[in-house]
Design a protein around this motif. Sequence first.
Motif, PDB file in Angstrom:
ATOM      1  N   VAL A 274       0.842  -1.207   0.000  1.00 37.66           N
ATOM      2  CA  VAL A 274       0.000   0.000   0.000  1.00 37.66           C
ATOM      3  C   VAL A 274       0.873   1.252   0.000  1.00 37.66           C
ATOM      4  O   VAL A 274       1.716   1.433   0.881  1.00 37.66           O
ATOM      5  N   ASP A 275       0.663   2.087  -1.005  1.00 38.27           N
ATOM      6  CA  ASP A 275       1.412   3.338  -1.145  1.00 38.27           C
ATOM      7  C   ASP A 275       0.535   4.475  -0.610  1.00 38.27           C
ATOM      8  O   ASP A 275      -0.469   4.829  -1.226  1.00 38.27           O
ATOM      9  N   LEU A 276       0.927   5.016   0.545  1.00 37.60           N
ATOM     10  CA  LEU A 276       0.166   6.125   1.141  1.00 37.60           C
ATOM     11  C   LEU A 276       0.590   7.441   0.495  1.00 37.60           C
ATOM     12  O   LEU A 276       1.734   7.585   0.059  1.00 37.60           O
ATOM     13  N   PRO A 277      -0.310   8.434   0.436  1.00 36.77           N
ATOM     14  CA  PRO A 277       0.082   9.736  -0.123  1.00 36.77           C
ATOM     15  C   PRO A 277       1.262  10.310   0.660  1.00 36.77           C
ATOM     16  O   PRO A 277       1.360  10.124   1.869  1.00 36.77           O
ATOM     17  N   GLY A 278       2.154  10.994  -0.049  1.00 39.77           N
ATOM     18  CA  GLY A 278       3.286  11.630   0.616  1.00 39.77           C
ATOM     19  C   GLY A 278       2.809  12.747   1.524  1.00 39.77           C
ATOM     20  O   GLY A 278       1.843  13.442   1.200  1.00 39.77           O
ATOM     21  N   TYR A 279       3.472  12.899   2.665  1.00 40.44           N
ATOM     22  CA  TYR A 279       3.076  13.973   3.585  1.00 40.44           C
ATOM     23  C   TYR A 279       4.135  15.068   3.581  1.00 40.44           C
ATOM     24  O   TYR A 279       5.248  14.873   3.082  1.00 40.44           O
ATOM     25  N   GLY A 280       3.775  16.214   4.127  1.00 40.96           N
ATOM     26  CA  GLY A 280       4.747  17.280   4.345  1.00 40.96           C
ATOM     27  C   GLY A 280       5.152  18.056   3.111  1.00 40.96           C
ATOM     28  O   GLY A 280       6.176  18.718   3.112  1.00 40.96           O
ATOM     29  N   PHE A 281       4.363  18.000   2.034  1.00 43.52           N
ATOM     30  CA  PHE A 281       4.742  18.747   0.833  1.00 43.52           C
ATOM     31  C   PHE A 281       4.174  20.152   0.888  1.00 43.52           C
ATOM     32  O   PHE A 281       2.978  20.348   1.046  1.00 43.52           O
TER      33      PHE A 281
ATOM     34  N   ASP B 154       7.964  15.768  10.570  1.00 40.39           N
ATOM     35  CA  ASP B 154       6.877  14.889  10.091  1.00 40.39           C
ATOM     36  C   ASP B 154       7.321  13.427  10.080  1.00 40.39           C
ATOM     37  O   ASP B 154       6.559  12.528  10.451  1.00 40.39           O
ATOM     38  N   ASP B 155       8.563  13.182   9.631  1.00 40.48           N
ATOM     39  CA  ASP B 155       9.097  11.815   9.626  1.00 40.48           C
ATOM     40  C   ASP B 155       9.159  11.254  11.050  1.00 40.48           C
ATOM     41  O   ASP B 155       8.789  10.107  11.290  1.00 40.48           O
ATOM     42  N   ILE B 156       9.646  12.083  11.970  1.00 45.33           N
ATOM     43  CA  ILE B 156       9.776  11.649  13.370  1.00 45.33           C
ATOM     44  C   ILE B 156       8.402  11.328  13.956  1.00 45.33           C
ATOM     45  O   ILE B 156       8.207  10.307  14.629  1.00 45.33           O
TER      46      ILE B 156
END
Length: 195
Positions: free
Chosen positions: A74-81, A122-124
Amino acid sequence: MNLNNVELLVSAVSPQQYPQNSLLDIALAGRSNVGKSSLINKLLGRKSLARVSSVPGKTATINFYEIDKTFNLVDLPGYGFAKVSKAEKIRWAKMIETYLAKRENLAQVVQVVDIRHRPTDDDIMMFDWIKSSGFLPFVIATKKDKLKKSQIDGAIDLIKTTLDTDNVIPFSAEKGDGCDEVWDFINSIIKESKQ
């Protein structure tokens, strides 16, 4: 896994559209432009199954790929853009949160980061959620081929320190470095789920 039967099942925006199969989900979460589409194509031995775009933030849906009738990748939408509207960011965040909270098939969330950069807040936050939700901490650090050999160890150490984990696999979609390690991890999750 022979990867003969690989297909994009559905691009979903709501739970009603999730696939109704009983296969477990292994989801990839990461910032926009982190290289998830290239990672998916390399792992699955396909050139353009997942659409690769030079414009970050193109994946605005949750994409379910059925792999050998064994599991859903499952490919989730990228965050933090930054360059999408605030309303769009909120919509994507809700879509990801709903999937993570409501999808019963979810067996593992894998964090994807760019090896060239220190993980963002966001990654953390995502990685802390992965750990606190009881999933195994596992990080794929993409774009290894963009660094000189002498830079790789330092980059990996920075990711390990920032996210507080030793489970970081450097990955190159260009050369295939890291593919075997990622598949070993996926297979271990599938095996564990059958016990």
